[in-house]
Write a protein that holds these residues in place. Structure first.
Motif: not given
Length: 219
Positions: A150-159, A180-199
């Motif tokens: 699998i090639d992730v050279s152009e993969a963005e967060v959320g892909d 079916f999904v083989i791999a996921t590219l998720s957001a950094p945990s720090s960004l997730k926490s910041a987003g949850e705090d803002e909500d």
């Protein structure tokens, strides 16, 4: 594609049944059987230490091997089952299936990843998760791949990287009939926490707005 097919040297086993199997184990061998290919089943035995080393090396069940038995023609085989001691988790019996080059067989194939060093999503701190480190494919025995890529050279967060984005070897096909999904590219945990705090801040700090009502009425 797979390189040179490794040799697997085994011995013919004279007896069958539990007694013969126990005798083989006492002599430092693992009893087994070779079946399929339009021939009668052939009882065999393999040196325990040699088999254990190969099993620990990994991917034994997806490796095509050239079985050599004295007094018999060489035959291509693949391991289909390893029975293990329930307590010690050591091999106690092994089954092989005879193959020819055109035989179709389902195997779990290892997934390699390329492009991690240039992936924009990973550069932003994203996390790559291999949902399926191995993918089950129907392959031709003469063309078993070492891995798929699998090639992730152009993969963005959320892909998501799915099976449809993978170039499969000729003659290979996924056994699951969906993308079916083989791999996921998720957001950094720090960004997730910041987003949850803002909500949470937004929910706690909101003041209920009273809608304005025009009390004047037309007569």
């Amino acid at each position: 594609m797979a390189g040179k097919i490794p040799d697997l040297e085994v011995e013919a086993r004279a007896g069958t049944g539990k007694g013969a199997a126990r005798a083989a184990r006492r002599n430092g061998m693992v009893p087994g059987i070779v079946y399929g290919g339009g021939q009668d089943p052939q009882p065999i035995q393999i040196p325990f230490n040699s088999l254990l080393k190969q099993l620990r090396a990994g991917r034994y069940m997806s490796t095509l091997q050239n079985m050599k038995i004295e007094g018999h023609d060489d035959v291509r085989v693949i391991c289909r089952n390893v029975q293990r001691d329930l307590v010690k988790d050591l091999p106690t019996h092994i089954d092989f299936m005879r193959l020819n080059r055109t035989t179709k067989i389902n195997l779990f194939i290892h997934v390699d990843v390329v492009g991690e060093d240039v992936s924009p999503g990973l550069k932003k701190g994203g996390t790559l998760t291999l949902v399926r480190p191995e993918v089950e494919l129907m392959v031709t025995a003469g063309d078993i791949p070492d891995s798929i890529t699998i090639d992730v050279s152009e993969a963005e967060v959320g892909d998501n990287i799915t099976i449809s984005s993978v170039k499969l070897p000729d003659g290979a096909k996924a056994t699951i009939d969906r993308d079916f999904v083989i791999a996921t590219l998720s957001a950094p945990s720090s960004l997730k926490s910041a987003g949850e705090d803002e909500d949470e801040d937004g929910e706690d700090g909101e003041s209920a707005e009273v809608p304005t009502v025009d009390e004047t009425t037309e007569e």
